[in-house]
Every structure is written in C-alpha cells, then in structure tokens.
Design an enzyme around this catalytic site. Structure first.
Site, PDB file in Angstrom:
ATOM      1  N   LYS A 165       1.384   8.885   7.135  1.00  0.00           N
ATOM      2  CA  LYS A 165       0.858   8.104   6.221  1.00  0.00           C
ATOM      3  C   LYS A 165      -0.832   8.228   6.196  1.00  0.00           C
ATOM      4  O   LYS A 165      -1.342   8.124   5.364  1.00  0.00           O
ATOM      5  CB  LYS A 165       1.166   6.490   6.426  1.00  0.00           C
ATOM      6  CG  LYS A 165       2.474   6.340   5.961  1.00  0.00           C
ATOM      7  CD  LYS A 165       2.518   4.777   5.469  1.00  0.00           C
ATOM      8  CE  LYS A 165       4.115   4.402   5.030  1.00  0.00           C
ATOM      9  NZ  LYS A 165       4.329   3.109   4.832  1.00  0.00           N
TER      10      LYS A 165
ATOM     11  N   LYS B 192      12.308  13.091   3.123  1.00  0.00           N
ATOM     12  CA  LYS B 192      13.028  11.871   2.745  1.00  0.00           C
ATOM     13  C   LYS B 192      12.514  11.519   1.429  1.00  0.00           C
ATOM     14  O   LYS B 192      11.622  11.526   0.785  1.00  0.00           O
ATOM     15  CB  LYS B 192      12.781  10.956   3.624  1.00  0.00           C
ATOM     16  CG  LYS B 192      11.702  10.002   3.546  1.00  0.00           C
ATOM     17  CD  LYS B 192      11.506   8.616   4.577  1.00  0.00           C
ATOM     18  CE  LYS B 192      10.169   8.018   4.334  1.00  0.00           C
ATOM     19  NZ  LYS B 192      10.101   6.856   5.205  1.00  0.00           N
TER      20      LYS B 192
ATOM     21  N   LYS C 144      10.383   5.251  -1.713  1.00  0.00           N
ATOM     22  CA  LYS C 144      10.261   4.447  -2.824  1.00  0.00           C
ATOM     23  C   LYS C 144       8.725   4.168  -3.324  1.00  0.00           C
ATOM     24  O   LYS C 144       8.498   4.076  -4.413  1.00  0.00           O
ATOM     25  CB  LYS C 144      10.815   3.147  -2.656  1.00  0.00           C
ATOM     26  CG  LYS C 144      10.234   2.324  -1.179  1.00  0.00           C
ATOM     27  CD  LYS C 144      10.443   0.809  -1.462  1.00  0.00           C
ATOM     28  CE  LYS C 144      10.489   0.260  -0.208  1.00  0.00           C
ATOM     29  NZ  LYS C 144      10.205   0.836   1.076  1.00  0.00           N
TER      30      LYS C 144
HETATM   31  P1  TYM Z   1      11.101   0.613   4.374  1.00  0.00           P
HETATM   32  O1  TYM Z   1      10.735  -0.337   3.541  1.00  0.00           O
HETATM   33  O2  TYM Z   1      10.294   1.964   4.197  1.00  0.00           O
HETATM   34  O3  TYM Z   1      12.426   1.273   4.183  1.00  0.00           O
HETATM   35  C1  TYM Z   1      13.636   0.135   4.129  1.00  0.00           C
HETATM   36  C2  TYM Z   1      15.010   0.816   4.749  1.00  0.00           C
HETATM   37  O4  TYM Z   1      15.303   1.904   3.988  1.00  0.00           O
HETATM   38  C3  TYM Z   1      15.258   2.997   4.994  1.00  0.00           C
HETATM   39  N1  TYM Z   1      15.308   4.044   4.286  1.00  0.00           N
HETATM   40  C4  TYM Z   1      16.041   5.232   4.208  1.00  0.00           C
HETATM   41  N2  TYM Z   1      17.056   5.367   4.503  1.00  0.00           N
HETATM   42  C5  TYM Z   1      17.760   6.843   4.119  1.00  0.00           C
HETATM   43  N3  TYM Z   1      17.373   7.707   3.269  1.00  0.00           N
HETATM   44  C6  TYM Z   1      16.130   7.389   2.937  1.00  0.00           C
HETATM   45  N4  TYM Z   1      15.444   8.364   2.186  1.00  0.00           N
HETATM   46  C7  TYM Z   1      15.420   6.296   3.204  1.00  0.00           C
HETATM   47  N5  TYM Z   1      14.128   5.775   2.983  1.00  0.00           N
HETATM   48  C8  TYM Z   1      13.886   4.466   3.585  1.00  0.00           C
HETATM   49  C9  TYM Z   1      14.644   2.721   6.121  1.00  0.00           C
HETATM   50  O5  TYM Z   1      14.936   3.483   7.193  1.00  0.00           O
HETATM   51  C10 TYM Z   1      14.681   1.434   6.296  1.00  0.00           C
HETATM   52  O6  TYM Z   1      15.688   0.905   6.907  1.00  0.00           O
HETATM   53  N6  TYM Z   1       9.044  -0.469   8.521  1.00  0.00           N
HETATM   54  C11 TYM Z   1      10.122  -0.805   7.794  1.00  0.00           C
HETATM   55  C12 TYM Z   1      10.192  -2.133   7.442  1.00  0.00           C
HETATM   56  C13 TYM Z   1      10.401  -3.210   8.410  1.00  0.00           C
HETATM   57  C14 TYM Z   1      11.329  -3.494   9.420  1.00  0.00           C
HETATM   58  C15 TYM Z   1      10.957  -4.332  10.336  1.00  0.00           C
HETATM   59  C16 TYM Z   1      12.568  -2.693   9.500  1.00  0.00           C
HETATM   60  C17 TYM Z   1       9.330  -3.906   8.539  1.00  0.00           C
HETATM   61  N7  TYM Z   1      10.031  -4.710   9.913  1.00  0.00           N
HETATM   62  C18 TYM Z   1      11.894  -4.843  11.234  1.00  0.00           C
HETATM   63  C19 TYM Z   1      13.677  -3.149  10.562  1.00  0.00           C
HETATM   64  C20 TYM Z   1      13.218  -4.131  11.312  1.00  0.00           C
HETATM   65  C21 TYM Z   1      10.020   0.120   6.404  1.00  0.00           C
HETATM   66  O7  TYM Z   1       8.758   0.497   5.992  1.00  0.00           O
HETATM   67  O8  TYM Z   1      11.051   0.220   5.705  1.00  0.00           O
END
Ligand code: TYM
Length: 333
Positions: free
Chosen positions: A115, A197, A200
């Site tokens: 990032k 990956k 979004k």
């Molecule tokens: P975020 O918002 O980027 O993504 C949310 C969830 O989607 C999964 N993910 C994917 N899984 C498979 N293939 C992909 N291409 C892909 N892109 C995203 C992520 O692994 C995630 O599970 N930091 C976290 C949000 C967060 C969080 C937490 C998660 C904040 N606090 C506490 C768990 C526990 C995040 O940015 O996810």
C-alpha cells in the site's frame, strides 16, 4: 451471546463495492458460519481512512455494506453486524496495543509495503499501524476464529503475537485467535492479471475485477474477456496456467468442489464454452444477492436501525474487554 458456541469475528473495509474475491474468500463463508458460531461482523470504516476517501461516498458505502451483509443472508438478529467507528473501544484499545507492538514487526507487513508503494504520496502512520487496529478488533470480542482470505494471514499472525505478548505481561486477558482460511476461494486473482489478487479498491483496469453489484451482463462479459493461455486445455495448474486456474477456483468455490475435481467437467471443452459455464455459475450466484440488496438498501430507516442495534450489542462486549485491559495497564478508571 451467552451460549457455549465459539466466537467468530471478521470485518471488511467499505473501500469500494466488494469484489468477487471478497465474496468468495470471505462473505460467503461468513454466511455459512452463522449457525454454528456466535458471529460478529464489522464494517472496518476506520481502517478505510488509511487511504483518502470522499466523505459522502464513504458514508454511503458503509451503509450499503450493512445492507449487503443482510442481502447475503447474514442474519442481523442472530449475529452482530456493526460499524467499527460506532464503537469507541476500537480506537481506545488500538492506542494501548500500539504500545505493545514493535516498529520492526509492522515494517515487515507485506500489505504495508504494497500500500505504501501504491499510495506513495500518503504513507501515513495509520497505514503503518493498521494491523494494530485490526488486532484490537479481533481481541475486543474474544474471537476464537477469524474467517479471512489468504491476504490477511500475516495480519492474523501479528494479532496473535500482540495478544500473547500482552498476556505474558498481564495474565490471561485476551483470547489468542486462530485464522480460519477456507481451502478453496481464499485467493481469487484478477481476471486480467491472474497472478495478483482481485481487489475491490482497484480501478486501473475495469475488466480485472468483478464487483458484486456490477450489472449481470457486465459480469458475464468480464469473465468472457478473462486472460487465459495459449493451450486449449482446462486444467488446474496455478503456476503455469494462472488465468484458467483462477476461473476454475471461482467456479469450484461456487459449486463446492475442489478445482481439480471440477476441472474434470471441462475435459475436452474449449475456453469459450468453459468461460460461459463459469459466467453462468457466477451470475446465478450473484443475481439473488443483487435483488435482495436493492430491496434492503432502499429501506434506509431499517438499515439505520440495524446499525444502531448492532453498535449497542458490539459495544457491550467490546467495553467489557476494554475495561479489563484499562485496569491491567494502570488507568485509574
Ligand atoms: P478487506 O476489506 O480488504 O477484505 C475483506 C475480506 O475479503 C478477503 N479478500 C479476498 N479473499 C479472496 N480473494 C481475494 N482476492 C480477496 N480480496 C480480499 C480478505 O482476506 C478479507 O477477509 N483488514 C481487513 C479488514 C479487517 C478485518 C479486521 C478482518 C479489519 N479488521 C478484523 C478480520 C478481522 C481488510 O482490509 O479486508
């Protein structure tokens, strides 16, 4: 949450419309876990501030994500659905945990490195301490398991390290959480760049990412345009055939098979027909979600009420943990 079920915690940033990766790697599992566990699902809007956001758009995406969780079939009464910034315990615990986290370990985080390369003009301290806020999210709810995609594994490891470090000093305050990463679907890659990956928050190439609120025809077209290879064989081999293997991954996650097993269905089939089958499966999976989302998001008062109730339920649990932590570290109240 007075029963004996284990606790699940997970969250998603409202940094864009969720991608098919978010759906297959996370959201779909969240729904499936709700009967067996006590689940707390958050909208990580504080995390989203680590990159510049338009305030009105962020507010709308946050509310829409609550509606989308429900559209997916996540029950707002059975589970806790809430917005992170509505529960001040997150900010409070994050500060305390910052004092138990080392610069060295944070600088090894690959997401921080990625990032900060992408947002070189805004490498803020929040981006650096992002995993600490995330550790706090999980620890506040005493989660046993955290269902996430593969890209969050490293953040889960640091959350465990922070919890263990704190517990070693102050006794058994935090539950040390385990990552819960599905065997299939945990790493969906871009349709145009199948070695990276699917994300979004990416907008450079519109055909690379499927957003789950995309028009259904557009979804099918994006899949038809997906990059494959010069062979003509549908086979699972993520190193040599990343494009085809990603499509197989998508398909298999939806139908609940391994990619190797579902490849058998496509033996002797050309890429055109294969993509058509994948597109059909994705479209039929997404269609009911979009219909439900339209209905739910139109009822603004209902979504607001869910957010308000969710925040109350979440705060009740989070504040219990926070009180214990404050006492341990020596706050007077
Ligand atoms: P975020 O918002 O980027 O993504 C949310 C969830 O989607 C999964 N993910 C994917 N899984 C498979 N293939 C992909 N291409 C892909 N892109 C995203 C992520 O692994 C995630 O599970 N930091 C976290 C949000 C967060 C969080 C937490 C998660 C904040 N606090 C506490 C768990 C526990 C995040 O940015 O996810």
């Amino acid at each position: 949450m007075e029963n004996e079920k284990k606790i699940i915690y997970s969250a998603m940033q409202p940094s864009g419309v969720p991608s098919l990766g978010n759906y297959l790697g996370a959201l779909r599992n969240w729904k499936n876990l709700q009967n067996e566990y006590n689940c707390v699902y958050g909208i990580a809007n504080m995390h989203a501030l680590t990159v510049r956001q338009d305030p009105a758009a962020l507010r709308k995406r946050t509310r829409d994500l609550v509606a989308l969780f429900m559209a997916l079939g996540i029950d707002h009464e059975k589970n806790i659905l809430y917005v992170q910034s509505d529960v001040s315990a997150h900010a409070e615990l994050a500060w305390i945990l910052n004092c138990f986290t080392y610069m060295g370990e944070l600088s090894r985080m690959t997401q921080f490195k990625d990032k900060s390369a992408k947002h070189a003009d805004n490498i803020n301290a929040g981006l650096f301490t992002y995993p600490v806020l995330m550790a706090g999210d999980i620890l506040l709810y005493r989660a046993d398991l955290v269902p996430v995609g593969e890209d969050q594994r490293q953040h889960l490891e640091i959350s465990r390290d922070i919890a263990e470090r704190f517990n070693n000093i102050y006794g058994d305050v935090f539950k040390v959480p385990d990552a819960y990463i599905a065997k299939v679907g945990a790493r969906i890659t871009g349709l145009q760049e199948p070695t990276k990956k699917m994300s979004k928050s990416e907008s450079d190439n519109d055909n690379n990412v499927i957003f789950i609120l995309d028009d259904l025809n557009l979804i099918a077209n994006k899949i038809k345009r997906a990059v494959t290879d010069s062979e003509a064989e549908v086979r699972y081999d993520s190193i040599n055939k990343p494009g085809v293997s990603n499509l197989l991954n998508i398909y298999s996650t939806i139908i609940g098979k391994t990619p190797e097993d579902s490849a058998v269905e496509f033996e002797g089939m050309g890429y055109g027909d294969f993509k058509k089958r994948v597109a059909e499966a994705v479209v039929e999976e997404i269609r009911p979600i979009q219909e439900k989302f339209k209905q739910i998001s139109a009822d603004k008062a209902f979504v607001d009420k869910v957010m308000k109730d969710g925040a109350e339920k979440a705060a009740y649990i989070a504040n219990k943990t926070l009180r214990k932590v404050k006492k341990k570290v020596g706050y007077p109240n």
